[in-house]
Design a protein around this motif. Structure first.
Motif, PDB file in Angstrom:
ATOM      1  N   HIS A 432       0.816  -1.212   0.000  1.00 20.41           N
ATOM      2  CA  HIS A 432       0.000   0.000   0.000  1.00 20.41           C
ATOM      3  C   HIS A 432       0.854   1.268   0.000  1.00 20.41           C
ATOM      4  N   GLY A 434       3.342   1.407  -1.890  1.00 15.83           N
ATOM      5  CA  GLY A 434       3.831   1.456  -3.268  1.00 15.83           C
ATOM      6  C   GLY A 434       5.157   0.781  -3.481  1.00 15.83           C
ATOM      7  N   ARG A 466       3.519  -9.148  -9.018  1.00 14.99           N
ATOM      8  CA  ARG A 466       3.228  -7.712  -8.960  1.00 14.99           C
ATOM      9  C   ARG A 466       4.523  -6.900  -9.067  1.00 14.99           C
ATOM     10  N   ARG A 511       2.508  -5.174 -18.018  1.00 11.99           N
ATOM     11  CA  ARG A 511       3.198  -4.015 -17.428  1.00 11.99           C
ATOM     12  C   ARG A 511       4.622  -3.892 -17.942  1.00 11.99           C
ATOM     13  N   SER A 807      -4.034  10.359  -5.262  1.00 15.58           N
ATOM     14  CA  SER A 807      -3.602   9.073  -4.709  1.00 15.58           C
ATOM     15  C   SER A 807      -2.422   8.534  -5.507  1.00 15.58           C
ATOM     16  N   GLU A 809      -2.381   5.755  -7.094  1.00 11.16           N
ATOM     17  CA  GLU A 809      -2.913   5.259  -8.365  1.00 11.16           C
ATOM     18  C   GLU A 809      -3.073   6.394  -9.369  1.00 11.16           C
ATOM     19  N   ASP A 810      -3.535   7.565  -8.905  1.00  8.54           N
ATOM     20  CA  ASP A 810      -3.657   8.727  -9.790  1.00  8.54           C
ATOM     21  C   ASP A 810      -2.291   9.129 -10.332  1.00  8.54           C
ATOM     22  N   ILE A 812       0.402   7.255 -10.741  1.00  5.34           N
ATOM     23  CA  ILE A 812       0.877   6.261 -11.715  1.00  5.34           C
ATOM     24  C   ILE A 812       0.159   6.456 -13.045  1.00  5.34           C
ATOM     25  N   ARG A 813      -1.144   6.752 -12.980  1.00  3.10           N
ATOM     26  CA  ARG A 813      -1.903   6.984 -14.198  1.00  3.10           C
ATOM     27  C   ARG A 813      -1.390   8.228 -14.926  1.00  3.10           C
TER      28      ARG A 813
END
Length: 850
Positions: A432, A434, A466, A511, A807, A809-810, A812-813
């Motif tokens: 969590h 990262g 992962r 990935r 976040s 995730e944001d 990384i996006r």
């Protein structure tokens, strides 16, 4: 053409060898016949059937067609022709061939059974009823045939599935009347058939009659639990609440941990959800009756509030933590959707940690004996359970404080360094934060503490995937796979249909940019679902033979929605995304590019061409070495006939990515995805992308509206709507007028044809300026509307990192967005540096030195 006595004997041997899977002997015997009678159709057909079983499908079809020319009126040839079509899943052609064979040989039970099974597989219920009736009528008068029951039951099942419930019940009743002697009490098949008949009566809506029938068979039925459950349900539906109450109490006496029994009892007592006091009395009653049951103690936590909740939660948590139940947090985390309950639980468990709580013993304040410390320096089991619970609590997304979680789990590990669960939780905390590398290392440490535990082994493999450690993950999984399996651990995992691993493996390769290997894995998942669908063929006969009819009906209904399974959706969406990339960038269809896409962006065209050539040569050399190794293994060992595995001629997926029609291949995944998972917004969004590229604009618009109906505020919807409006504008003159008008009529309520897209996009950005995902979507839309804003857009992506709500995730996006835009290297480097400063532990933002 008639055969001599010797050849007839050989023909019987061909059939026997085929049934025994002695394929080489079968071919040899068939050739002996064909040497003397080269145009004997039945022998050619049987040889074709054996060749098909050996994997030579194309040659089998050619030979079978020749057999049909030589013996057009042979039911054997047409039957075999149907079998060949069935093997390639062309059920329509198989059905036609079976029906023609049946015309030539109306009394053939084998052809009838094959046709009936095929009709069931195709869900041709009307045809299935006809075939089942023919089988029954040809099986002998009044049940003298040994298979009589299954033939009668088969007809009833066909009628039931066709929706003819009255005839289905009548068929089962008629069979019961043919029985001269009552079945024995231990006859499981009869017991199951009786309950199946009862479910049909209930499905007809005749609950009173279903109850009367159930009462009549209650004493002699072997499935006592099912009978009691059905009886309680019928009584409740009929409003006979006092009797229903007794029925549900009897069920709870048998199993006090089944929630549905409590729900039935609540309805029988006419207790509303708002009647908290009466509900609490009910559950307290059963908690005292069944002190070892968890459900009557856990369920009240769902409806209690305030001080009542605090007291109940305190008692429940202390009891579970004193016992050291590892699943305590997993059992109560669903309560965290209520912030007040979440905060209460946090306060309670924190008080256990600092010692300011009042110890309970079955509701009293006596000390718990199993909470005593073993020594002056060692923490008690209760203390360790509290640390473990709180670490999970602060790691959970609804109550997340990762620094506190790490501090608590480190304290737990310091006291008990050999406890596997503690290391697993620490790995989740690293995940969590990262840091996938440390998460993988920590989970591997946990695995090493208990090498015989399959669960922790799979968790370690998952975390390695992962982190991009595919080979290490396969090696770990290999510790629990068959050593002699063809293809090593991966081959055994695919054969055993281990979908979680295959999916994770594919996503890991995706990935890494290794599209061929990723697509290979997602194809394997699709093949597993095809196998499950094909496996129905076995159960169409097995279930009737064994009399497991209710389970069979449930299986058929489950199979009708098979591809709703999340694993299929996950693999299908990823596969469609790969095909979209292959369509947008044809260079990727050359496997030489796979896995080196990021570095190619930085090369000149000449350097990229040289790198591609070098990679292709290296790949060819590696493939040659692998083929030589495989040939050596093949020569060294040989399995039994019929057991040899087909060699995988495309282990890297190079042929899959080299497709000339990526969008058509994407439809193989997309069609079932949209059919069975219409509420999956990601499915609708990739559907839009495929249909837009295929110029199926009405279908693209349908996906766009479907996505908006699922989540009107999803960020991707805005960007896709902008692109669709731009596409309509560019095609205004080239589209036929009627199509253009229809599209405008459908799309205009969303975006007016004369709307200023830049202004619309600016309004959207201002309304959603605090959401990183929505800001990124608006920047994508602005890039589409005005490509000259590229530099500005790249700078604005950087600014999303400063948003309070952004976040990991944001972030990384956002990095993926810069890669998709092929942003200048300085923008990427600045973005990674800024993101690393905010998330210093995130592996994705670390450089090689870190």
């Amino acid at each position: 053409m008639q055969l001599g006595s010797k050849e007839r004997s050989l023909f019987k041997q061909v059939v026997e060898h085929y049934e025994a899977k002695h394929f080489k002997k079968g071919i040899k015997a068939a050739n002996q016949i064909l040497n003397k009678n080269p145009n004997h159709g039945d022998t050619q057909a049987m040889k074709a059937l054996i060749m098909n079983a050996q994997g030579n499908s194309d040659e089998a079809f050619v030979l079978c067609k020749a057999a049909l020319k030589n013996a057009m009126t042979s039911h054997v040839c047409w039957h075999v022709y149907g079998v060949l079509w069935r093997c390639v899943k062309n059920y329509e052609e198989a059905s036609k061939a079976y029906k023609f064979a049946l015309k030539l040989e109306p009394d053939s039970q084998q052809i009838l059974r094959d046709l009936a099974i095929l009709q069931m597989q195709m869900r041709d219920y009307e045809g299935y009823v006809k075939s089942r009736r023919m089988i029954l009528q040809s099986s002998g008068p009044r049940g003298k045939n040994s298979n009589s029951r299954q033939n009668w039951t088969g007809l009833a099942v066909a009628q039931h599935l066709a929706g003819d419930l009255y005839d289905a019940e009548k068929t089962l009743t008629t069979f019961e009347e043919t029985l001269r002697n009552p079945p024995s009490k231990s006859d499981n098949e009869h017991s199951e058939a009786v309950l199946y008949k009862n479910t049909i009566i209930a499905e007809m809506g005749e609950t009173e009659r279903a109850l009367d029938h159930l009462e009549a068979v209650f004493k002699n039925n072997l499935d006592r639990t099912a009978v009691m459950e059905m009886r309680a349900q019928y009584l409740l539906q009929l409003g006979r609440n006092q009797e229903a109450e007794k029925a549900y109490r009897a069920l709870l006496d048998r199993n006090a941990d089944y929630r549905m029994y409590y729900e039935g009892l609540r309805k029988a007592l006419n207790l509303e959800d708002s009647d908290v006091e009466s509900l609490k009395i009910l559950y307290d009653e059963w908690a005292s009756k069944s002190p070892r049951s968890d459900t009557p103690k856990r369920v009240p936590l769902d409806f209690l509030e305030g001080e009542d909740f605090r007291n109940a939660a305190d008692q429940y948590l202390q009891q579970m933590l004193h016992k050291g139940v590892p699943s305590t947090f997993a059992n109560i985390k669903s309560l965290y959707s209520n912030s007040a309950k979440r905060d209460t639980i946090q306060e309670l468990v924190e008080s256990y940690l600092d010692g300011t709580y009042a110890p309970l013993m079955n509701g009293s304040s006596e000390k718990q004996t199993n909470g005593e410390k073993d020594s002056a320096t060692e923490k008690s089991p209760f203390d360790m359970a509290v640390l473990y619970f709180l670490a999970q609590h602060y790691n959970y997304h609804r109550s997340q404080d990762l620094a506190r979680a790490m501090e608590l789990i480190d304290r737990a590990i310091e006291s008990q360094p050999e406890e596997v669960n503690f290391h697993m939780t620490k790995a989740r905390i690293w995940k969590h934060r990262g840091n996938l590398r440390k998460a993988s290392e920590t989970m591997e440490k946990a695995r090493s503490l208990d090498e015989k535990d399959r669960y922790i082994n799979t968790k370690a493999a998952k975390y390695q995937l992962r982190n991009g450690e595919n080979d290490a993950a396969a090696a770990n999984m290999g510790k629990f796979t068959r050593k002699e399996a063809v293809g090593g651990p991966l081959g055994d995992l695919i054969e055993m249909q281990c979908m979680w691993y295959i999916t994770e493996d594919g996503e890991a390769y995706l990935r890494q940019g290794k599209l061929g290997l990723a697509l290979k894995r997602f194809m394997s998942v699709n093949d597993i679902f095809d196998t499950w669908q094909e496996d129905q063929f076995d159960f169409h006969t097995f279930s009737l033979r064994k009399g497991q009819i209710r389970a069979y009906i449930d299986m058929v209904k489950w199979q009708d929605h098979l591809r709703e399974h999340p694993f299929f959706s996950r693999a299908a969406i990823s596969a469609v995304q790969i095909y979209l990339r292959l369509f947008d960038d044809p260079h990727l269809r050359d496997e030489s590019f796979n896995g080196m896409n990021g570095s190619l962006d930085k090369m000149s065209p000449g350097e990229a061409k040289k790198a591609q050539k070098k990679a292709r040569k290296a790949r060819e050399k590696q493939e040659q070495a692998e083929h030589e190794k495989a040939d050596a293994k093949k020569t060294a060992g040989g399995g039994a006939e019929g057991d040899s595995k087909k060699e995988d001629k495309d282990p890297k997926g190079a042929k899959l990515v080299a497709t000339a029609e990526p969008l058509l291949d994407a439809m193989k995944f997309l069609t079932p995805l949209l059919e069975f998972s219409p509420k999956n917004i990601a499915a609708q969004q990739v559907g839009f992308e495929v249909f837009l590229r295929r110029k199926k604009y009405m279908l693209a618009l349908r996906c766009l509206y479907a996505a908006r109906s699922i989540d009107p505020n999803h960020s991707t919807n805005h960007e896709q709507a902008i692109r669709f409006r731009r596409t309509l504008k560019s095609l205004a003159e080239s589209l036929p007028p009627k199509i253009s008008e229809a599209l405008e009529a459908e799309f205009s309520p969303l975006f007016s044809p004369n709307a200023d897209l830049l202004e619309l996009n600016s309004d959207y950005l201002s309304k959603n300026s605090e959401s990183a995902a929505h800001v990124q979507a608006s920047l994508c839309a602005r890039q589409v509307i005005d490509p000259t804003t590229a530099d500005e857009n790249q700078k604005d992506v950087m600014r999303t990192l400063a948003l309070p709500s952004v976040s990991l995730e944001d972030a990384i996006r956002g990095l993926d967005l810069l890669k998709d835009w092929k942003a200048q290297s300085r923008y990427r480097e600045d973005y990674i540096a800024a993101a690393h400063e905010r998330w210093p532990e995130a592996t994705v933002f670390m450089n090689k030195h870190d």
